[in-house]
Design a protein around this motif. Structure first.
Motif, PDB file in Angstrom:
ATOM      1  N   LYS A   9       0.852  -1.201   0.000  1.00  0.00           N
ATOM      2  CA  LYS A   9       0.000   0.000   0.000  1.00  0.00           C
ATOM      3  C   LYS A   9       0.879   1.239   0.000  1.00  0.00           C
ATOM      4  O   LYS A   9       1.815   1.344   0.799  1.00  0.00           O
ATOM      5  N   PRO A  10       0.602   2.214  -0.877  1.00  0.00           N
ATOM      6  CA  PRO A  10       1.364   3.470  -0.829  1.00  0.00           C
ATOM      7  C   PRO A  10       1.093   4.185   0.495  1.00  0.00           C
ATOM      8  O   PRO A  10      -0.002   4.092   1.053  1.00  0.00           O
ATOM      9  N   SER A  11       2.089   4.899   1.000  1.00  0.00           N
ATOM     10  CA  SER A  11       1.958   5.541   2.313  1.00  0.00           C
ATOM     11  C   SER A  11       1.990   7.064   2.192  1.00  0.00           C
ATOM     12  O   SER A  11       2.703   7.625   1.353  1.00  0.00           O
ATOM     13  N   ILE A  12       1.203   7.715   3.053  1.00  0.00           N
ATOM     14  CA  ILE A  12       1.126   9.185   3.071  1.00  0.00           C
ATOM     15  C   ILE A  12       1.376   9.687   4.492  1.00  0.00           C
ATOM     16  O   ILE A  12       0.768   9.197   5.448  1.00  0.00           O
ATOM     17  N   LEU A  13       2.263  10.652   4.618  1.00  0.00           N
ATOM     18  CA  LEU A  13       2.486  11.335   5.896  1.00  0.00           C
ATOM     19  C   LEU A  13       1.611  12.595   5.902  1.00  0.00           C
ATOM     20  O   LEU A  13       1.733  13.452   5.011  1.00  0.00           O
ATOM     21  N   ILE A  14       0.707  12.684   6.887  1.00  0.00           N
ATOM     22  CA  ILE A  14      -0.194  13.830   7.000  1.00  0.00           C
ATOM     23  C   ILE A  14       0.237  14.681   8.199  1.00  0.00           C
ATOM     24  O   ILE A  14       0.320  14.171   9.327  1.00  0.00           O
ATOM     25  N   VAL A  15       0.548  15.948   7.941  1.00  0.00           N
ATOM     26  CA  VAL A  15       1.047  16.827   9.010  1.00  0.00           C
ATOM     27  C   VAL A  15       0.143  18.055   9.110  1.00  0.00           C
ATOM     28  O   VAL A  15       0.087  18.879   8.188  1.00  0.00           O
ATOM     29  N   ASP A  16      -0.579  18.149  10.221  1.00  0.00           N
ATOM     30  CA  ASP A  16      -1.497  19.274  10.434  1.00  0.00           C
ATOM     31  C   ASP A  16      -1.732  19.413  11.934  1.00  0.00           C
ATOM     32  O   ASP A  16      -1.913  18.407  12.629  1.00  0.00           O
ATOM     33  N   ASP A  17      -1.750  20.653  12.444  1.00  0.00           N
ATOM     34  CA  ASP A  17      -1.942  20.843  13.884  1.00  0.00           C
ATOM     35  C   ASP A  17      -3.418  20.782  14.284  1.00  0.00           C
ATOM     36  O   ASP A  17      -3.740  20.783  15.464  1.00  0.00           O
ATOM     37  N   GLU A  18      -4.318  20.728  13.297  1.00  0.00           N
ATOM     38  CA  GLU A  18      -5.736  20.620  13.595  1.00  0.00           C
ATOM     39  C   GLU A  18      -6.149  19.144  13.598  1.00  0.00           C
ATOM     40  O   GLU A  18      -6.050  18.464  12.572  1.00  0.00           O
ATOM     41  N   LYS A  19      -6.616  18.656  14.744  1.00  0.00           N
ATOM     42  CA  LYS A  19      -6.974  17.245  14.899  1.00  0.00           C
ATOM     43  C   LYS A  19      -8.051  16.814  13.905  1.00  0.00           C
ATOM     44  O   LYS A  19      -7.945  15.741  13.277  1.00  0.00           O
ATOM     45  N   ASN A  20      -9.102  17.640  13.747  1.00  0.00           N
ATOM     46  CA  ASN A  20     -10.198  17.289  12.838  1.00  0.00           C
ATOM     47  C   ASN A  20      -9.711  17.116  11.401  1.00  0.00           C
ATOM     48  O   ASN A  20     -10.150  16.223  10.672  1.00  0.00           O
ATOM     49  N   GLN A  21      -8.783  18.008  10.995  1.00  0.00           N
ATOM     50  CA  GLN A  21      -8.239  17.943   9.637  1.00  0.00           C
ATOM     51  C   GLN A  21      -7.408  16.673   9.446  1.00  0.00           C
ATOM     52  O   GLN A  21      -7.501  15.997   8.420  1.00  0.00           O
ATOM     53  N   ARG A  22      -6.589  16.343  10.457  1.00  0.00           N
ATOM     54  CA  ARG A  22      -5.778  15.113  10.379  1.00  0.00           C
ATOM     55  C   ARG A  22      -6.666  13.881  10.228  1.00  0.00           C
ATOM     56  O   ARG A  22      -6.411  13.002   9.408  1.00  0.00           O
ATOM     57  N   GLU A  23      -7.710  13.827  11.072  1.00  0.00           N
ATOM     58  CA  GLU A  23      -8.600  12.670  11.051  1.00  0.00           C
ATOM     59  C   GLU A  23      -9.376  12.585   9.748  1.00  0.00           C
ATOM     60  O   GLU A  23      -9.555  11.491   9.188  1.00  0.00           O
ATOM     61  N   LEU A  24      -9.823  13.734   9.231  1.00  0.00           N
ATOM     62  CA  LEU A  24     -10.552  13.764   7.966  1.00  0.00           C
ATOM     63  C   LEU A  24      -9.702  13.196   6.829  1.00  0.00           C
ATOM     64  O   LEU A  24     -10.138  12.325   6.067  1.00  0.00           O
ATOM     65  N   LEU A  25      -8.472  13.713   6.728  1.00  0.00           N
ATOM     66  CA  LEU A  25      -7.573  13.271   5.651  1.00  0.00           C
ATOM     67  C   LEU A  25      -7.171  11.813   5.820  1.00  0.00           C
ATOM     68  O   LEU A  25      -7.116  11.047   4.836  1.00  0.00           O
ATOM     69  N   SER A  26      -6.877  11.388   7.047  1.00  0.00           N
ATOM     70  CA  SER A  26      -6.474   9.996   7.302  1.00  0.00           C
ATOM     71  C   SER A  26      -7.573   9.025   6.892  1.00  0.00           C
ATOM     72  O   SER A  26      -7.332   8.045   6.172  1.00  0.00           O
ATOM     73  N   LYS A  27      -8.806   9.292   7.339  1.00  0.00           N
ATOM     74  CA  LYS A  27      -9.933   8.397   7.027  1.00  0.00           C
ATOM     75  C   LYS A  27     -10.196   8.362   5.527  1.00  0.00           C
ATOM     76  O   LYS A  27     -10.446   7.300   4.950  1.00  0.00           O
ATOM     77  N   PHE A  28     -10.147   9.522   4.879  1.00  0.00           N
ATOM     78  CA  PHE A  28     -10.423   9.599   3.441  1.00  0.00           C
ATOM     79  C   PHE A  28      -9.410   8.762   2.655  1.00  0.00           C
ATOM     80  O   PHE A  28      -9.791   7.952   1.802  1.00  0.00           O
ATOM     81  N   PHE A  29      -8.115   8.952   2.947  1.00  0.00           N
ATOM     82  CA  PHE A  29      -7.097   8.251   2.154  1.00  0.00           C
ATOM     83  C   PHE A  29      -6.995   6.767   2.513  1.00  0.00           C
ATOM     84  O   PHE A  29      -6.645   5.951   1.656  1.00  0.00           O
ATOM     85  N   GLU A  30      -7.300   6.406   3.747  1.00  0.00           N
ATOM     86  CA  GLU A  30      -7.323   4.987   4.089  1.00  0.00           C
ATOM     87  C   GLU A  30      -8.436   4.259   3.334  1.00  0.00           C
ATOM     88  O   GLU A  30      -8.269   3.114   2.907  1.00  0.00           O
ATOM     89  N   LYS A  31      -9.567   4.927   3.157  1.00  0.00           N
ATOM     90  CA  LYS A  31     -10.658   4.350   2.358  1.00  0.00           C
ATOM     91  C   LYS A  31     -10.243   4.198   0.891  1.00  0.00           C
ATOM     92  O   LYS A  31     -10.749   3.334   0.179  1.00  0.00           O
ATOM     93  N   GLN A  32      -9.321   5.053   0.448  1.00  0.00           N
ATOM     94  CA  GLN A  32      -8.823   4.983  -0.931  1.00  0.00           C
ATOM     95  C   GLN A  32      -7.738   3.910  -1.106  1.00  0.00           C
ATOM     96  O   GLN A  32      -7.224   3.715  -2.200  1.00  0.00           O
ATOM     97  N   GLY A  33      -7.382   3.226  -0.005  1.00  0.00           N
ATOM     98  CA  GLY A  33      -6.394   2.148  -0.096  1.00  0.00           C
ATOM     99  C   GLY A  33      -4.983   2.546   0.280  1.00  0.00           C
ATOM    100  O   GLY A  33      -4.033   1.792   0.037  1.00  0.00           O
TER     101      GLY A  33
END
Length: 453
Positions: A9-33
């Motif tokens: 699986k390709p990996s993405i490092l997500i860096v953001d000080d806003e918790k909601n933004q981190r969780e939004l991006l993490s969940k979205f891209f994990e659903k994308q594989g």
């Protein structure tokens, strides 16, 4: 055992000080594989990146400790090929320019369009994969290619490109091609450029081992498994643990053994002959054949389920007669090699000799060419190899006008040439096999096929 997966699986490092933004991006891209890791500070992101690395990054411009552009510079000092997207609510032209100079693929404002962001990340990872493949291909081309592999032709360049892509994986590979085309060389090249390179490469010629012994050769046996089995014998699959096993002439495997190989590919374990405890090993399987394996499947001579298991990646090596660009280059390499070996001051081939090399069909492929050039070097009395030392049978393989009734199938031509070589060797099959560039068992199989035994 090969998992059959060509890539992780390709990996993405997500860096953001806003918790909601981190969780939004993490969940979205994990659903994308994708596999994701989220960090809230630049320092945390840099630490985790140094430990494991990532295929891409999504970085907020404003972070608590230092900004996203500085973080990207640091990450790219670790991995220059890293592509990233910088996100910000403070978008300015100068910040965007700095971000792009630092290696960001794109500068995007919050709230981000997730569909657009996904396309950008996909493009970043595709570019990264191409860069990695090109680097590996360059490494393969410059360092590890054996002398017997020449890649001047488009076909061989494509084969090396496939090797570069498949070598880092654990996918099973099926290599097809006529006898002597270099199937084992390609198998070794895959192993040498894999993560298993420091472990064992175990070749086994399935055609060279009697049917009654092939099972014990592959799986080993316990004491008392059969008459004469006094102590435990480790099989080739166990010897290859952590490395690669190369099953040459896989088409010669008996159906019973095919079933056991299939079970091994499915769960990574097997039983020694006479054993009651399963043996588990981690082995990559590369196989090869010079036979029409698809026809064998249709005829019920080869298991269809095993064929698909072995054929996750298929590499077909064309015969020498179909890649003229490689032929003379390979002949010249052999000439230099054997001139040095035998201390002969030979400078090259005459134009007529080169012409014969190009016209002759080389049914034994690389092995026959190699043996022919060595013999020519040994017998030559001149500075240049003369045409008389190069085979000229098969009507020089020249294009000409023929009646259809005069034309012969390749099998008929091969049969005639085998007879000619056997006559030359006074019936000595071992010597004939050496001249033809074939294994003795392969020659015997051909003799049976052509009704010569």
């Amino acid at each position: 055992m090969s998992s059959g997966k060509v890539s992780k699986k390709p990996s993405i490092l997500i860096v953001d000080d806003e918790k909601n933004q981190r969780e939004l991006l993490s969940k979205f891209f994990e659903k994308q594989g994708y596999k994701t890791f989220a960090a809230s500070t630049a320092t945390e992101a840099e630490e985790i990146f140094r430990k494991q690395g990532f295929d891409s990054a999504i970085i907020d411009l404003k972070l608590p400790d230092f900004d996203g552009i500085e973080l990207l510079r640091r990450l790219r000092s670790i991995d220059p090929d890293l592509g990233a997207v910088i996100l910000t609510a403070y978008g300015t032209i100068s910040a965007a320019a700095e971000g792009i100079k630092s290696g960001a693929a794109e500068f995007m404002e919050k709230p981000v369009d997730l569909a657009n962001l996904a396309k950008v990340i996909e493009s970043i990872i595709e570019k990264r994969q191409i860069i990695a493949e090109n680097k590996l291909l360059k490494e393969i081309s410059s360092a590890t290619i054996p002398a017997d592999i020449v890649a001047e032709s488009p076909q061989m360049k494509e084969i090396l490109s496939i090797v570069a892509r498949v070598a880092p994986t654990d996918a099973t590979v099926l290599i097809t091609g006529e006898s002597g085309t270099g199937k084992e060389l390609i198998a070794r090249l895959i192993h040498q450029n894999s993560k298993r390179a420091q472990r064992t490469f175990v070749p086994i010629n399935c055609a060279a081992i009697p049917e009654t012994l092939i099972e014990s050769e592959l799986f080993g046996y316990e004491p008392g498994a059969f008459t004469g089995a006094r102590k435990r014998q480790i099989g080739k699959l166990e010897l290859a643990d952590g490395g690669t096993i190369f099953l040459d002439e896989i088409g010669d495997l008996p159906l019973l053994v095919q079933a056991k190989i299939l079970r091994f590919l499915e769960d990574g374990q097997f039983f020694r002959l006479g054993g009651t405890q399963p043996v588990k090993t981690d082995v990559r399987v590369i196989s090869a054949t010079n036979r029409d394996i698809k026809s064998m499947v249709s005829e019920g001579k080869f298991r269809e389920d095993l064929y698909y298991r072995l054929n996750v990646i298929h590499i077909h090596i064309p015969p020498l007669r179909e890649r003229k660009e490689d032929l003379v280059v390979l002949a010249e390499k052999y000439l230099k090699q054997f001139a040095r070996k035998h201390g002969k001051p030979i400078k090259g081939f005459t134009p007529e000799a080169k012409d014969r090399i190009l016209r002759y069909p080389w049914p034994g492929n690389i092995r026959e060419l190699r043996n022919t050039i060595e013999r020519a070097v040994i017998l030559s009395r001149r500075e240049f190899i003369q045409k008389e030392l190069i085979p000229s049978s098969h009507h020089d393989y020249t294009p000409a006008t023929y009646e259809e009734s005069e034309l012969k199938t390749l099998a008929e031509v091969e049969r005639e040439y085998i007879i000619k070589v056997l006559e030359y060797c006074n019936g000595n099959q071992s010597e004939a096999a050496r001249i033809l560039g074939l294994h003795r068992n392969t020659l015997r199989n051909k003799l049976k096929e052509y009704g010569l035994l």
